[in-house]
Design a protein around this motif. Structure first.
Motif, PDB file in Angstrom:
ATOM      1  N   VAL A  54      -8.110  14.084 -16.394  1.00 49.37           N
ATOM      2  CA  VAL A  54      -7.388  14.903 -17.369  1.00 49.37           C
ATOM      3  C   VAL A  54      -5.957  15.112 -16.882  1.00 49.37           C
ATOM      4  N   LEU A  55      -4.999  14.920 -17.781  1.00 48.36           N
ATOM      5  CA  LEU A  55      -3.605  15.241 -17.489  1.00 48.36           C
ATOM      6  C   LEU A  55      -3.417  16.729 -17.764  1.00 48.36           C
ATOM      7  N   ILE A 100       3.651  12.220 -22.405  1.00 46.59           N
ATOM      8  CA  ILE A 100       2.603  11.195 -22.471  1.00 46.59           C
ATOM      9  C   ILE A 100       3.162   9.886 -23.014  1.00 46.59           C
ATOM     10  N   HIS A 101       3.922   9.951 -24.091  1.00 42.71           N
ATOM     11  CA  HIS A 101       4.495   8.740 -24.674  1.00 42.71           C
ATOM     12  C   HIS A 101       5.496   8.079 -23.728  1.00 42.71           C
ATOM     13  N   PRO A 139      -7.666   8.896 -19.985  1.00 41.20           N
ATOM     14  CA  PRO A 139      -8.983   8.863 -20.628  1.00 41.20           C
ATOM     15  C   PRO A 139      -9.587  10.244 -20.862  1.00 41.20           C
ATOM     16  N   GLY A 140      -9.278  11.203 -20.003  1.00 38.27           N
ATOM     17  CA  GLY A 140      -9.851  12.544 -20.138  1.00 38.27           C
ATOM     18  C   GLY A 140      -9.069  13.464 -21.052  1.00 38.27           C
TER      19      GLY A 140
END
Length: 95
Positions: free
Chosen positions: A23-24, A60-61, A68-69
């Motif tokens: 997870v980010l 994120i972009h 994935p999380g």
């Protein structure tokens, strides 16, 4: 890590970008002196939470897409008493 982002009408900085497993985690840190201002966690209004979501999306972009999380927005509040050790609170997934 401080990351400045501009996305549409959203500008600002992310205090911490980290991973918790897959997870980010985008984390806002607020610090206040005890008895002087509102509690640090109260400083994250719905508008601030929306801005954090937009900044996270931009980050994120710019850095290769979502992990994935998924993504979680956390807030860390640091309360500085006049005496004694700081009190640190961590709220997960607040926005």
């Amino acid at each position: 890590m401080i990351e400045t982002a501009v996305s549409g009408n959203i500008t600002g900085e992310i205090d911490i970008v980290a991973r918790d497993g897959d997870v980010l985690v985008v984390c806002e840190v607020k610090t206040r002196r005890a008895g002087v201002f509102e509690h640090p966690m109260a400083a994250v209004s719905p508008e601030k939470a929306q801005r954090l979501r937009g900044l996270a999306e931009h980050w994120i972009h710019a850095h290769g897409g979502a992990p994935p999380g998924g993504v979680r927005i956390d807030v860390v509040g640091v309360l500085l008493p006049q005496r004694g050790a700081p009190v640190v609170e961590h709220a997960r997934g607040v926005a």
